[in-house]
Design an enzyme around this catalytic site. Structure first.
Site, PDB file in Angstrom:
ATOM      1  N   ARG A  80       0.845  -1.194   0.000  1.00 41.90           N
ATOM      2  CA  ARG A  80       0.000   0.000   0.000  1.00 41.90           C
ATOM      3  C   ARG A  80       0.883   1.247   0.000  1.00 41.90           C
ATOM      4  O   ARG A  80       1.740   1.421   0.870  1.00 41.90           O
ATOM      5  CB  ARG A  80      -0.921  -0.006   1.220  1.00 41.90           C
ATOM      6  CG  ARG A  80      -1.897   1.172   1.262  1.00 41.90           C
ATOM      7  CD  ARG A  80      -2.816   1.058   2.470  1.00 41.90           C
ATOM      8  NE  ARG A  80      -3.723  -0.080   2.347  1.00 41.90           N
ATOM      9  CZ  ARG A  80      -4.264  -0.718   3.388  1.00 41.90           C
ATOM     10  NH1 ARG A  80      -3.983  -0.340   4.604  1.00 41.90           N
ATOM     11  NH2 ARG A  80      -5.087  -1.733   3.188  1.00 41.90           N
ATOM     12  N   ARG A 149      -2.695   6.051   9.889  1.00 43.70           N
ATOM     13  CA  ARG A 149      -2.647   5.620   8.499  1.00 43.70           C
ATOM     14  C   ARG A 149      -2.588   6.845   7.572  1.00 43.70           C
ATOM     15  O   ARG A 149      -2.445   7.977   8.022  1.00 43.70           O
ATOM     16  CB  ARG A 149      -3.881   4.771   8.190  1.00 43.70           C
ATOM     17  CG  ARG A 149      -4.036   3.527   9.075  1.00 43.70           C
ATOM     18  CD  ARG A 149      -3.072   2.425   8.696  1.00 43.70           C
ATOM     19  NE  ARG A 149      -3.268   1.210   9.470  1.00 43.70           N
ATOM     20  CZ  ARG A 149      -4.084   0.206   9.137  1.00 43.70           C
ATOM     21  NH1 ARG A 149      -4.822   0.311   8.039  1.00 43.70           N
ATOM     22  NH2 ARG A 149      -4.161  -0.881   9.878  1.00 43.70           N
ATOM     23  N   LYS A 213      -5.033   0.431  14.644  1.00 42.07           N
ATOM     24  CA  LYS A 213      -4.877   1.446  13.606  1.00 42.07           C
ATOM     25  C   LYS A 213      -5.581   2.738  14.014  1.00 42.07           C
ATOM     26  O   LYS A 213      -6.493   2.743  14.845  1.00 42.07           O
ATOM     27  CB  LYS A 213      -5.437   0.935  12.289  1.00 42.07           C
ATOM     28  CG  LYS A 213      -6.913   0.553  12.332  1.00 42.07           C
ATOM     29  CD  LYS A 213      -7.325  -0.142  11.053  1.00 42.07           C
ATOM     30  CE  LYS A 213      -8.763  -0.646  11.146  1.00 42.07           C
ATOM     31  NZ  LYS A 213      -9.160  -1.411   9.955  1.00 42.07           N
ATOM     32  N   LYS A 215      -7.051   6.510  12.180  1.00 40.26           N
ATOM     33  CA  LYS A 215      -7.355   7.145  10.906  1.00 40.26           C
ATOM     34  C   LYS A 215      -7.769   8.603  11.107  1.00 40.26           C
ATOM     35  O   LYS A 215      -8.545   8.910  12.007  1.00 40.26           O
ATOM     36  CB  LYS A 215      -8.472   6.377  10.187  1.00 40.26           C
ATOM     37  CG  LYS A 215      -8.087   4.946   9.843  1.00 40.26           C
ATOM     38  CD  LYS A 215      -9.203   4.198   9.147  1.00 40.26           C
ATOM     39  CE  LYS A 215      -8.769   2.775   8.775  1.00 40.26           C
ATOM     40  NZ  LYS A 215      -9.852   2.033   8.079  1.00 40.26           N
ATOM     41  N   CYS A 434     -15.168  -3.315  -1.363  1.00 39.70           N
ATOM     42  CA  CYS A 434     -13.807  -3.628  -0.943  1.00 39.70           C
ATOM     43  C   CYS A 434     -13.237  -4.708  -1.867  1.00 39.70           C
ATOM     44  O   CYS A 434     -13.930  -5.249  -2.728  1.00 39.70           O
ATOM     45  CB  CYS A 434     -13.787  -4.087   0.507  1.00 39.70           C
ATOM     46  SG  CYS A 434     -14.571  -5.695   0.758  1.00 39.70           S
ATOM     47  N   CYS A 440      -7.969 -11.077   0.009  1.00 41.56           N
ATOM     48  CA  CYS A 440      -8.138 -10.689   1.411  1.00 41.56           C
ATOM     49  C   CYS A 440      -8.417 -11.922   2.267  1.00 41.56           C
ATOM     50  O   CYS A 440      -9.385 -12.660   2.027  1.00 41.56           O
ATOM     51  CB  CYS A 440      -9.276  -9.678   1.558  1.00 41.56           C
ATOM     52  SG  CYS A 440      -9.566  -9.193   3.287  1.00 41.56           S
ATOM     53  N   CYS A 479     -16.643  -8.633   4.439  1.00 44.24           N
ATOM     54  CA  CYS A 479     -16.602  -8.979   5.860  1.00 44.24           C
ATOM     55  C   CYS A 479     -17.024  -7.740   6.634  1.00 44.24           C
ATOM     56  O   CYS A 479     -17.226  -6.668   6.057  1.00 44.24           O
ATOM     57  CB  CYS A 479     -15.210  -9.454   6.260  1.00 44.24           C
ATOM     58  SG  CYS A 479     -14.025  -8.113   6.579  1.00 44.24           S
ATOM     59  N   CYS A 483     -14.139  -1.787   5.220  1.00 44.04           N
ATOM     60  CA  CYS A 483     -13.162  -1.084   4.388  1.00 44.04           C
ATOM     61  C   CYS A 483     -13.818  -0.204   3.326  1.00 44.04           C
ATOM     62  O   CYS A 483     -13.271   0.830   2.957  1.00 44.04           O
ATOM     63  CB  CYS A 483     -12.218  -2.082   3.733  1.00 44.04           C
ATOM     64  SG  CYS A 483     -11.119  -2.910   4.912  1.00 44.04           S
TER      65      CYS A 483
END
Length: 569
Positions: A80, A149, A213, A215, A434, A440, A479, A483
């Protein structure tokens, strides 16, 4: 509070123990990369590699066959690229394009966080891929992992002067909150450092970094195309006479959850105050420090800032922040969000420049038999003298096109048949998915590969109802990690199993309200049967300007979700 005794460390999650022993994100990554006996990294290094912008994956389409052949999974890596605010130069775009065609699957994936993802990198090509990304003055550090991120920013090309200033704060936030360890440059760029220049301190994160994480997004009203309330930390620009004065601060957003565990839930951020623009970095740093010190390091499913705030209370959080700042946030300033999607086609900016927003279905830039999208953008980049702007809706803006270069860009858009948005319905242009299968490891159902065919079937219903020009936000994830921001879809799908989805309705069109479960574990036939009468009723009974998400709440299909804790009730 980040240092832990050996007894405390035993109580923490396995990832916390890996970070503790990692020597500031070094671990045994060098040894793992040089191990020729497997295409994978060591288990602990798989966790650490995320901090370097890398996810180890395998091709799930090949798992069963390789298992039968007694072969290890077909390991590959997603890399990424961090692009603060989503802006890159044409030369950088050309380099990313070349790298994708050299070492990866020949495609570029634009993410909802304005980053670029490259898939299918083999372990033996990881170092050269990352080295070439850095040579293009881009990087991958902190694109994943328990750190801040990629910082997102509203592209807002029609407010170019204000956007330019807000973007500058986006870039500064990204730099300020980047990890300081020199491990990244040592491992991936072969920087040989003398002992005195080796960086073994993290002044903001500490030895164990964050519990999960983090954001950050910056929005420029009236557009909320970054879905600012879905972020741990948000800065909403407040302007006077088109000049930035400061930001409203929001905290505690996050969309991930776990099926069957109602103590996990999506949550929208609370607006907690206003800060002058000169204090932006200080506010961000102290909020990160609060999460560092108080976030849950035992249960990773409960480790985001949203749970820290819900467990202790918004008033506690504001008191703790103001105490650390040494001054208090002001009351929030008024602002209005009027839309959340991208504006397609040409938009005039300032200084005799133009911006073209191109629809990219699910963010996947690849050449197909029907459309040479990747080739067309490569040819545009060769003659473009402005910039490229990745949007938080997985689309691409060809930005700052000079008036005399506009006909050249138009000709290339026509040549490669890229200017096709006028033929799409409002539902189609406001749908996102996503990646999900096959790469994934968390996916329970298809998403990116399936959504286009579902949209084709839903478009028949949309056109029958006369709603082809109505923008309706649709989000699909394979899921419940969110995302593609599925809890913020007026129509949202979250995968439960192959071919089965939970259907959610009723999110706010401006990103101000979560949706609610309407039907559970249904297949395509059931999806179409459930949505058809709702869409037809909306077409026949809606009031002028009434959004689909508001209509389904008003008519009782679902109840309004007022807080994250109400999401499952």
């Amino acid at each position: 509070m980040t240092d832990a005794s050996s007894e405390d460390l035993k109580k923490r999650s396995e990832v916390e123990r890996i970070k503790d022993a990692s020597d500031y994100l070094r671990g045994t990554l060098v040894q793992s990369l040089n191990n020729p006996l497997t295409g994978a990294l060591a288990e602990s290094d798989t966790q650490l590699s995320k901090f370097h912008g890398i996810y180890q994956q395998d091709d799930r389409d090949l798992r069963d066959e390789r298992r039968r052949q007694k072969l290890e999974p077909h390991y590959q890596f997603m890399v990424r690229i961090r692009v603060p605010g989503g802006i890159c130069t044409p030369s950088q775009w050309l380099e990313v394009d070349r790298i994708a065609r050299s070492w990866c699957n020949p495609a570029i994936r634009l993410t909802t966080r304005q980053a670029c993802q490259l898939h299918g990198v083999l372990k033996r090509n990881l170092k050269k891929t990352i080295a070439e990304i850095n040579a293009a003055l881009l990087d991958t550090i902190a694109a994943c992992g328990d750190v801040n991120r990629n910082v997102t920013c509203n592209p807002n090309p029609y407010q170019s002067r204000l956007h330019e200033e807000v973007y500058e704060y986006t870039r500064r936030l990204s730099e300020h909150l980047a990890p300081r360890t020199s491990a990244y440059h040592e491992i991936w760029l072969d920087n040989e450092l003398v002992a005195s220049s080796r960086q073994d301190e993290e002044p903001i994160y500490g030895k164990h970094y964050l519990p999960r994480k983090f954001k950050i997004a910056l929005a420029v009203p009236p557009s909320n195309d970054v879905d600012i309330f879905a972020n741990d930390l948000g800065f909403t620009a407040i302007a006077e006479n088109e000049r930035l004065t400061g930001f409203n601060v929001s905290a505690g957003g996050g969309l991930g959850m776990t099926h069957g565990e109602e103590n996990t839930y999506p949550r929208l951020a609370d607006v907690i105050g206003y800060c002058p623009k000169s204090k932006t970095l200080q506010v961000a740093e102290e909020i990160v420090r609060i999460q560092r010190d108080y976030g849950d390091r035992i249960n990773r499913k409960h480790a985001r800032l949203k749970y820290t705030i819900d467990d202790r209370g918004v008033e506690w959080f504001k008191y703790e922040l103001n105490n650390r700042l040494g001054w208090s946030l002001d009351a929030p300033r008024p602002f209005i969000f009027a839309h959340s999607g991208d504006r397609y086609g040409w938009v005039e900016g300032t200084n005799d420049t133009w911006h073209y927003t191109l629809f990219i279905q699910n963010g996947r830039i690849v050449d197909t038999a029907n459309c040479l999208l990747m080739t067309g953008l490569r040819e545009i980049a060769k003659v473009h003298n402005g910039d490229f702007r990745l949007t938080a809706n997985q689309n691409l803006i060809i930005g700052r096109v000079s008036a005399n270069r506009k006909p050249v860009i138009d000709a290339l858009l026509d040549k490669y048949q890229l200017a096709n948005t006028l033929r799409k319905t409002g539902l189609y242009l406001n749908a996102m998915a996503c990646v999900a299968f096959p790469t994934c490891g968390l996916a329970m159902a298809e998403s990116e590969r399936y959504l286009p065919s579902l949209l084709d079937k839903l478009d028949i219903i949309i056109k029958e109802a006369g709603l082809e020009n109505e923008p309706i936000l649709m989000r699909m994830t394979g899921c419940p990690n969110g995302c593609a921001r599925s809890p913020l879809g007026e129509i949202g799908f979250i995968g439960k199993a192959p071919g089965k989805y939970n259907l959610y309705l009723g999110a706010g069109f401006h990103g101000q309200r979560l949706n609610k479960l309407y039907r559970e574990n249904i297949n395509e036939e059931q999806i179409l049967a459930e949505l058809s009468p709702v869409l037809h009723r909306y077409a026949n009974e809606r009031k002028p300007g009434e959004r689909f998400g508001d209509f389904v709440i008003k008519t009782g299909y679902v109840k309004e979700v007022l807080t994250g804790r109400d999401f499952h009730s």
